[in-house]
Design a protein around this motif. Structure first.
Motif, short mmCIF file in Angstrom:
data_model
loop_
_atom_site.label_atom_id
_atom_site.label_comp_id
_atom_site.label_asym_id
_atom_site.label_seq_id
_atom_site.Cartn_x
_atom_site.Cartn_y
_atom_site.Cartn_z
N PRO A 107 0.77 -1.17 0.01
CA PRO A 107 0.05 0.10 0.11
C PRO A 107 0.82 1.32 -0.01
O PRO A 107 1.96 1.40 0.71
CB PRO A 107 -0.79 -0.09 1.25
N ALA A 108 0.48 1.99 -1.09
CA ALA A 108 1.46 3.50 -0.96
C ALA A 108 0.30 4.60 -1.45
O ALA A 108 -0.32 3.95 -2.32
CB ALA A 108 2.62 3.15 -1.99
N LEU A 109 0.85 5.87 -1.41
CA LEU A 109 0.06 6.82 -2.13
C LEU A 109 0.79 7.08 -3.37
O LEU A 109 2.00 6.69 -3.90
CB LEU A 109 0.45 7.93 -1.17
N SER A 110 -0.12 7.42 -4.48
CA SER A 110 0.35 7.69 -5.94
C SER A 110 -0.10 8.86 -6.44
O SER A 110 -1.22 9.21 -6.18
CB SER A 110 0.03 6.30 -6.84
N GLN A 111 0.47 9.57 -6.99
CA GLN A 111 0.37 11.06 -7.68
C GLN A 111 -0.66 11.93 -6.58
O GLN A 111 -1.48 12.84 -7.11
CB GLN A 111 -0.77 10.89 -8.74
N GLY A 112 -0.37 11.87 -5.34
CA GLY A 112 -0.98 12.74 -4.17
C GLY A 112 -2.48 12.41 -4.06
O GLY A 112 -3.06 13.16 -3.06
N TRP A 113 -3.26 11.56 -4.74
CA TRP A 113 -4.65 11.33 -4.56
C TRP A 113 -5.14 9.83 -4.67
O TRP A 113 -6.40 9.87 -4.61
CB TRP A 113 -5.37 12.40 -5.60
N MET A 114 -4.04 9.10 -5.10
CA MET A 114 -4.55 7.64 -5.14
C MET A 114 -3.78 6.88 -4.17
O MET A 114 -2.48 6.81 -3.88
CB MET A 114 -4.21 6.97 -6.26
N SER A 148 -10.96 14.79 -4.14
CA SER A 148 -10.73 16.23 -3.63
C SER A 148 -9.24 16.70 -3.75
O SER A 148 -9.02 17.71 -3.69
CB SER A 148 -11.20 16.15 -2.02
N LYS A 149 -8.48 15.71 -4.05
CA LYS A 149 -6.88 15.80 -3.93
C LYS A 149 -6.43 16.21 -5.30
O LYS A 149 -5.37 16.02 -5.51
CB LYS A 149 -6.35 15.05 -3.09
N LEU A 150 -7.34 15.66 -6.42
CA LEU A 150 -7.13 15.61 -7.85
C LEU A 150 -6.84 17.16 -8.25
O LEU A 150 -7.58 17.86 -8.07
CB LEU A 150 -8.04 14.99 -8.60
#
Length: 135
Positions: free
Chosen positions: A104-111, A132-134
């Motif tokens: 599990p990890a964050l990708s592109q700041g919104w996924m 909301s972070k897109l």
């Protein structure tokens, strides 16, 4: 015109596969169960993934089954409602005998997501999208 779509996957042992997906929280339409197949239901719309033991699957496809240790033909992606759900699914996969190949990890700041392989090497993606972070 087509009204439904479902996915068919080969598995080595239908009982073990059913147990694996049950441990992840999936349900089944047991009216369609046979000795060599089961009907896995995914999501609120109950998307159907038919699991067939390899000998039965091969009768349908009339060619070789992909060696999932060497390559992938498809990535099955499912959504999650939160980061915590992504983490919980990854944990359940490992407890049930699957492999989390992408932690599990964050990708592109919104996924936020992870990737796992089931008992037969089919690859799955689990993704929480915070629109909301897109940007």
């Amino acid at each position: 015109m087509t009204k439904q779509i479902w996915l068919n996957l080969p598995v080595k042992d239908i009982k073990q596969s059913k147990l694996f997906f049950s441990k992840l929280g999936f349900s089944f339409n047991e009216q369609h169960d046979t000795e060599y197949s089961t009907c896995l239901l995914v999501g609120e719309s109950n998307f159907v993934i038919m699991l067939f033991e390899e000998m039965m699957f091969q009768e349908f496809i009339k060619n070789k089954i992909t060696d999932t240790q060497q390559s992938s033909e498809v990535l099955i992606s499912i959504d999650a409602e939160s980061w915590e759900e992504v983490d919980a699914i990854a944990h359940k996969v490992e407890e049930a005998g699957g492999i989390v190949f992408s932690k599990p990890a964050l990708s592109q700041g919104w996924m936020y997501g992870c990737g796992f392989s089931d008992l037969d090497g089919h690859r799955w993606g689990v993704l929480y999208m915070d629109f909301s972070k897109l940007s």
